[in-house]
Scaffold this motif. Sequence first.
Motif, PDB file in Angstrom:
ATOM      1  N   ILE A   1       0.851  -1.210   0.000  1.00 41.48           N
ATOM      2  CA  ILE A   1       0.000   0.000   0.000  1.00 41.48           C
ATOM      3  C   ILE A   1       0.876   1.246   0.000  1.00 41.48           C
ATOM      4  O   ILE A   1       0.631   2.205  -0.733  1.00 41.48           O
ATOM      5  CB  ILE A   1      -0.960  -0.010   1.211  1.00 41.48           C
ATOM      6  CG1 ILE A   1      -2.019  -1.108   1.032  1.00 41.48           C
ATOM      7  CG2 ILE A   1      -1.622   1.346   1.398  1.00 41.48           C
ATOM      8  CD1 ILE A   1      -2.813  -1.421   2.293  1.00 41.48           C
TER       9      ILE A   1
ATOM     10  N   GLU B   1       2.452   1.817  -3.395  1.00 42.75           N
ATOM     11  CA  GLU B   1       1.470   2.389  -4.326  1.00 42.75           C
ATOM     12  C   GLU B   1       1.282   3.886  -4.062  1.00 42.75           C
ATOM     13  O   GLU B   1       1.211   4.691  -5.012  1.00 42.75           O
ATOM     14  CB  GLU B   1       0.137   1.654  -4.173  1.00 42.75           C
ATOM     15  CG  GLU B   1      -0.965   2.133  -5.113  1.00 42.75           C
ATOM     16  CD  GLU B   1      -0.638   1.834  -6.581  1.00 42.75           C
ATOM     17  OE1 GLU B   1      -0.822   2.737  -7.421  1.00 42.75           O
ATOM     18  OE2 GLU B   1      -0.182   0.701  -6.878  1.00 42.75           O
ATOM     19  N   LYS B   2       1.253   4.280  -2.816  1.00 41.05           N
ATOM     20  CA  LYS B   2       1.028   5.691  -2.464  1.00 41.05           C
ATOM     21  C   LYS B   2       2.222   6.568  -2.829  1.00 41.05           C
ATOM     22  O   LYS B   2       2.098   7.783  -2.963  1.00 41.05           O
ATOM     23  CB  LYS B   2       0.709   5.808  -0.975  1.00 41.05           C
ATOM     24  CG  LYS B   2      -0.669   5.252  -0.622  1.00 41.05           C
ATOM     25  CD  LYS B   2      -0.852   5.071   0.851  1.00 41.05           C
ATOM     26  CE  LYS B   2      -1.273   6.304   1.550  1.00 41.05           C
ATOM     27  NZ  LYS B   2      -1.667   6.055   2.952  1.00 41.05           N
TER      28      LYS B   2
ATOM     29  N   CYS C   1      -0.882   7.566  -8.237  1.00 41.44           N
ATOM     30  CA  CYS C   1      -1.383   6.560  -7.275  1.00 41.44           C
ATOM     31  C   CYS C   1      -2.837   6.230  -7.617  1.00 41.44           C
ATOM     32  O   CYS C   1      -3.715   7.101  -7.556  1.00 41.44           O
ATOM     33  CB  CYS C   1      -1.269   7.123  -5.864  1.00 41.44           C
ATOM     34  SG  CYS C   1      -2.062   6.107  -4.609  1.00 41.44           S
TER      35      CYS C   1
ATOM     36  N   LEU D   1      -5.172   0.507  -4.790  1.00 35.24           N
ATOM     37  CA  LEU D   1      -5.232   0.569  -3.321  1.00 35.24           C
ATOM     38  C   LEU D   1      -6.390  -0.272  -2.794  1.00 35.24           C
ATOM     39  O   LEU D   1      -6.240  -0.982  -1.787  1.00 35.24           O
ATOM     40  CB  LEU D   1      -5.391   2.020  -2.858  1.00 35.24           C
ATOM     41  CG  LEU D   1      -4.139   2.908  -2.944  1.00 35.24           C
ATOM     42  CD1 LEU D   1      -4.480   4.339  -2.564  1.00 35.24           C
ATOM     43  CD2 LEU D   1      -3.032   2.384  -2.018  1.00 35.24           C
TER      44      LEU D   1
ATOM     45  N   TYR E   1      -6.145  -3.324  -0.136  1.00 36.02           N
ATOM     46  CA  TYR E   1      -6.917  -3.301   1.112  1.00 36.02           C
ATOM     47  C   TYR E   1      -7.845  -4.511   1.191  1.00 36.02           C
ATOM     48  O   TYR E   1      -7.971  -5.143   2.253  1.00 36.02           O
ATOM     49  CB  TYR E   1      -7.726  -2.010   1.237  1.00 36.02           C
ATOM     50  CG  TYR E   1      -6.957  -0.869   1.870  1.00 36.02           C
ATOM     51  CD1 TYR E   1      -6.574  -0.934   3.215  1.00 36.02           C
ATOM     52  CD2 TYR E   1      -6.609   0.259   1.154  1.00 36.02           C
ATOM     53  CE1 TYR E   1      -5.871   0.105   3.807  1.00 36.02           C
ATOM     54  CE2 TYR E   1      -5.901   1.309   1.732  1.00 36.02           C
ATOM     55  CZ  TYR E   1      -5.535   1.219   3.052  1.00 36.02           C
ATOM     56  OH  TYR E   1      -4.827   2.231   3.648  1.00 36.02           O
TER      57      TYR E   1
ATOM     58  N   GLU F   1      -8.726   6.340   3.398  1.00 42.07           N
ATOM     59  CA  GLU F   1      -8.236   6.394   2.017  1.00 42.07           C
ATOM     60  C   GLU F   1      -9.360   6.831   1.073  1.00 42.07           C
ATOM     61  O   GLU F   1      -9.143   7.658   0.175  1.00 42.07           O
ATOM     62  CB  GLU F   1      -7.719   5.005   1.617  1.00 42.07           C
ATOM     63  CG  GLU F   1      -6.570   5.033   0.632  1.00 42.07           C
ATOM     64  CD  GLU F   1      -5.292   5.602   1.223  1.00 42.07           C
ATOM     65  OE1 GLU F   1      -4.871   6.673   0.738  1.00 42.07           O
ATOM     66  OE2 GLU F   1      -4.750   5.004   2.162  1.00 42.07           O
TER      67      GLU F   1
END
Length: 597
Positions: A515, A518-519, A524, A529, A533, A554
């Motif tokens: 995660i 990715e951020k 992004c 995401l 998750y 998020e």
Amino acid sequence: MAERIEQRLEDRIPELEQLERVGLFTRKEIRAVLRKASALEYKIQRRALRKEDFINYIQYEVNLLELIKKRRARIGYPFKKDEIEHSILHRVHSLFNRATGKWKDDVQLWLSHVAFCKQWNAKHQLSKVFSTMLAIHSNKPALWIMAAKWEMETRLSSESARHLFLRALRFHPECPKLYQEYFRMELMHAEKQRKEKKEFEQAKMDLGEFNYCEEILNGEMARIVYRDASQKIKGVEFQLAVLSIAKLFDFTQDLQKEILESLQTRYADDPLTWDYMARRELELGSLQPTENTTKQKKVSEMAQREERCCAVFDEAVRAVPTEDMWKYYITFCLERYNRKTNSEELKQKRLERTLNVFCKAHESSLLPEALYKQWLQLLLDSSLSEKAVEVAEAATRHFSQSVETWQMRLQVLIQLKRDDVTQCFEEAIKHVKSKGTLPLWTLWVEWSEGTNSKEDTEALYQRSLHATAPAESVTMKEMYLDWTYRNGGYKKVKRLFTSLCENRPFSLDFFRKMIQIEKEQESCKMLHLREYYERALREFGSTTTDLWLDYVREELSHPKGKPENCGSIHWRAMKMLQGDLVEDFVSKYTLLQTGHL
């Protein structure tokens, strides 16, 4: 109940009037004290009594006493203490008595009362507290010792202290600590009498009316205590503890000699006895006067003392050839080596002796595993790298199943940048069972990252996933993911993540790492995401509230997020979370919605 409380508040009026009359408190402060006292009284008069209410009341009264003490010092008024402090002290003792009567098993409450009595010099009251406490808590030797010490040191009553120790020993006939403190008390009593006699003799007073028994003056009572204890308590530790107490008194040479003889006779095969006898050679040398001696002579004397110690240790390892005996010998050598000295000659001699002892213990196959690490460190610090490699190899032959020993050998080879590191890793993995090899694999891949090519390191990571136990492979997956991102970039790490997700188990950090990766990307994607998750929640959704909250956060904060999904996430969380986690999630979710989290 109200009448009783009113009566207790009226009993306070004389002391409060005195406080106002002498100028220690103002009328406004007196009213505040009465209001607070009234509230506290109501709390301790309820049917359902609480310990905290008594403690708060006592603390308030103690604070009041301290305030009065400070104000007396400020205005310089030392009078009327019987009318003011005495009644407050009486009330605090009464509160403590009620509390300890109700909660008899709370030792801390009893000790608080003891501390209060000591602080305010309430000797008569403290004697009663000790008596009651010991009747209830007779199974705690430490309380008996505390009471006896107070009798001896504060009330100066050796007779009362002796009586308490004898009573305690009836309850605890095999308690070493009780015997040690009783032994100490008898020696203190003898020393006190010796000082008294000496002062009388210096003053040339007639000693006829004073009965100073010569045997007591020479510590005969302590000798009796020691002999009785020796029959009941076995072990070198007790003998050495008693001997260390006897050494504190300058009239106990005969007693020390008896204890020492008993130690050598009864525990000749115990390594601790030999350790003490060897270290004693250092003390015997230090008793000689060292004034007006040159630095060179002091160094020479120290070297001779250490040689005598080692001679005793050499005899010890022949008489008692055990791991523990060698451990004591090596510990002594290391202690001497680590002592600071300006003499290079002495330091070199200590180093040679220590290395020699390590070598002898190893040759006897009696060197404990834990000491090999210290030996290797000493060799490396002394720039004896070839010898260090030999010792590391020998250690892994002796302890071929030990992960720590292999790890130690590998660290030596890596530190020396040897060519046979890979070969040694292969050998280690072959000898050690798969479960517990995680430290070896982490060390191997970390070394490979800095030494081998990317292809070799990746192959090693792939191999580690199959070679380690499932629970340990979790850590390797995290490391693999991190290394791939650093060396292969986002696309490669995404493919790896998808591949690793096919085989359980996983850790929460594994998903959090992906995660975070990715951020960190410029573009992004919320779609990715959500995927990460969702994968994480399938594994940890029933046991982790923070993961659900992060998912909600998020959706709320991401430019491509969908706040309307929060209700669905909340509903799923309520269904999946177990036990008290539901309540925890609800409270945190509410704080998040209101902007307080």
